[in-house]
Design a protein around this motif. Structure first.
Motif, short mmCIF file in Angstrom:
data_model
loop_
_atom_site.label_atom_id
_atom_site.label_comp_id
_atom_site.label_asym_id
_atom_site.label_seq_id
_atom_site.Cartn_x
_atom_site.Cartn_y
_atom_site.Cartn_z
N THR A 175 -4.15 8.27 -5.45
CA THR A 175 -5.22 8.23 -6.44
C THR A 175 -6.44 9.01 -5.97
OG1 THR A 175 -6.52 6.72 -7.83
CG2 THR A 175 -6.23 6.11 -5.51
N TYR A 176 -7.42 9.07 -6.83
CA TYR A 176 -8.74 9.62 -6.48
C TYR A 176 -9.77 8.98 -7.40
CZ TYR A 176 -8.13 12.62 -10.61
OH TYR A 176 -7.93 13.09 -11.89
N ALA A 177 -11.00 8.87 -6.91
CA ALA A 177 -12.07 8.26 -7.70
C ALA A 177 -12.46 9.20 -8.83
CB ALA A 177 -13.26 7.95 -6.81
N PHE A 178 -12.38 8.72 -10.07
CA PHE A 178 -12.69 9.54 -11.23
C PHE A 178 -14.14 9.33 -11.65
CE2 PHE A 178 -12.56 10.17 -15.94
CZ PHE A 178 -12.30 11.53 -15.91
N GLU A 185 -11.67 1.45 -1.29
CA GLU A 185 -11.33 0.30 -0.45
C GLU A 185 -12.28 -0.87 -0.73
OE1 GLU A 185 -11.54 3.37 0.60
OE2 GLU A 185 -9.53 3.84 1.38
N LYS A 186 -13.57 -0.56 -0.88
CA LYS A 186 -14.54 -1.61 -1.16
C LYS A 186 -14.37 -2.17 -2.57
CE LYS A 186 -18.09 -0.09 2.11
NZ LYS A 186 -19.48 0.38 2.29
N GLN A 189 -11.59 -4.63 -2.23
CA GLN A 189 -12.07 -5.82 -1.52
C GLN A 189 -12.88 -6.72 -2.45
OE1 GLN A 189 -14.22 -4.37 1.88
NE2 GLN A 189 -12.39 -3.55 2.88
N LYS A 190 -13.73 -6.12 -3.26
CA LYS A 190 -14.54 -6.89 -4.21
C LYS A 190 -13.65 -7.55 -5.25
CE LYS A 190 -18.43 -6.50 -7.43
NZ LYS A 190 -19.45 -5.59 -8.03
N PHE A 191 -12.64 -6.81 -5.71
CA PHE A 191 -11.71 -7.34 -6.70
C PHE A 191 -11.01 -8.60 -6.16
CE2 PHE A 191 -7.25 -7.49 -8.12
CZ PHE A 191 -7.43 -7.67 -9.48
N VAL A 192 -10.53 -8.52 -4.92
CA VAL A 192 -9.84 -9.66 -4.31
C VAL A 192 -10.80 -10.83 -4.10
CG1 VAL A 192 -8.64 -10.47 -2.24
CG2 VAL A 192 -8.10 -8.22 -3.20
N PRO A 204 0.12 -8.93 0.77
CA PRO A 204 1.18 -8.01 1.20
C PRO A 204 0.61 -6.63 1.54
CG PRO A 204 1.17 -8.21 -1.18
CD PRO A 204 0.18 -9.21 -0.67
N CYS A 205 1.42 -5.81 2.14
CA CYS A 205 1.04 -4.44 2.51
C CYS A 205 0.60 -3.65 1.28
CB CYS A 205 2.23 -3.75 3.18
SG CYS A 205 1.96 -2.01 3.54
N PHE A 206 -0.52 -2.95 1.43
CA PHE A 206 -1.09 -2.18 0.33
C PHE A 206 -1.79 -0.96 0.92
CE2 PHE A 206 -5.21 -1.48 -1.88
CZ PHE A 206 -4.72 -0.87 -3.02
N LYS A 207 -1.47 0.23 0.41
CA LYS A 207 -2.05 1.46 0.94
C LYS A 207 -2.62 2.33 -0.18
CE LYS A 207 -0.33 0.71 5.17
NZ LYS A 207 -1.16 0.46 6.36
N LEU A 208 -3.86 2.74 0.00
CA LEU A 208 -4.47 3.72 -0.89
C LEU A 208 -4.31 5.10 -0.27
CD1 LEU A 208 -7.84 2.05 -1.97
CD2 LEU A 208 -5.88 2.54 -3.44
#
Length: 261
Positions: A175-178, A185-186, A189-192, A204-208
């Motif tokens: 992905t990329y920030a649109f 990443e932040k 983190q805020k979403f979680v 679970p494992c998660f990669k951006l």
């Protein structure tokens, strides 16, 4: 007719292609030198002549085509007059043909021109998998620009609730920030942190994957995954069936659609 701006090119094109396109942009347009003008933009941005964009072009070419799409079942009423500026309108799906007809676009100028794909370039038999960081026994892949419409929150909510770090799985998001400078990443983190049932869970494992890949690397990325996941709040509906057919018949892994309207 090629008139491009710096933000019109998707990242990852080979350098020789971008250089060629930019050379075309700098060519001085000679009056009467353009026979067909194809505008790949929403109807309100169809060209008006004299054209005063990146290049100046005074006279309307003999034939002007508007190629457009919209992630909706209804067109804005104010678009209706914009179609009067073109000789043809191209849309990528039969679904959109009906949407444009319902909006009053003349059937005689409306044409279904599907998206295309290079099946020789995207050939799994000639592709080696990309090395993914922290690859697990089973790997999910999703690719989209990071915005609300693409449904990243739907995807993460489903994935984090379904799996834990005790399972040998990983979700990769290319992905990329649109139109944003926020750290993705932040954002995650805020979403979680706002999900009370996820705060204390071992996720679970998660990669951006935010580094731009060369176009030649994309088939390798697809080859590296077991399942492709496509979350969305709205797309031209042709793309869902297109991806479904393509990946089943060429890459032979599962497709999961998470569609939220």
């Amino acid at each position: 007719m090629a008139i491009i701006s710096d933000d019109n090119l998707c990242p990852g094109y080979p350098k020789y292609i971008t250089q060629s396109l930019y050379r075309l942009r700098t060519l001085k347009l000679v009056p009467d030198s353009v026979d067909v003008w194809i505008s790949h933009k929403p109807p309100p941005s169809y060209p008006k002549f004299p054209y005063k964009g990146i290049q100046y072009y005074e006279k309307r070419p003999p034939y002007v085509v508007g190629r457009s799409m919209i992630e909706s079942s209804v067109l804005p009423q104010k678009w209706k007059k914009d179609f009067e500026r073109v000789d043809e309108v191209w849309v990528p799906s039969k679904f959109l043909v009906q949407v444009f007809l319902d909006a009053g676009v003349n059937e005689k100028i409306l044409h279904h021109i599907p998206e295309s794909i290079d099946t020789h370039f995207y050939n799994p038999d000639q592709t080696t998998p990309l090395e993914l960081p922290g690859k697990k026994d089973f790997n999910f892949l999703s690719i989209f620009k990071w915005e609300e419409r693409k449904g990243w929150d739907i995807l993460l909510d489903a994935y984090f609730h379904e799996f834990s770090n005790q399972e040998d799985v990983c979700l990769y998001i290319q992905t990329y920030a649109f139109k944003s400078t926020k750290s993705l990443e932040k954002v995650v983190q805020k979403f979680v942190s706002q999900k009370t049932d996820l705060v204390k869970k071992k996720l679970p494992c998660f990669k951006l994957l935010t580094e731009t890949l060369e176009r030649s690397e994309m088939p390798k990325l697809y080859k590296a995954a077991d399942t492709f996941v496509l979350p969305s709040r709205g797309e031209g509906k042709v793309f869902f069936f297109f991806f479904l057919f393509f990946f089943f018949h060429f890459f032979f892994f599962f497709i999961i659609f998470i569609f939220d309207s």
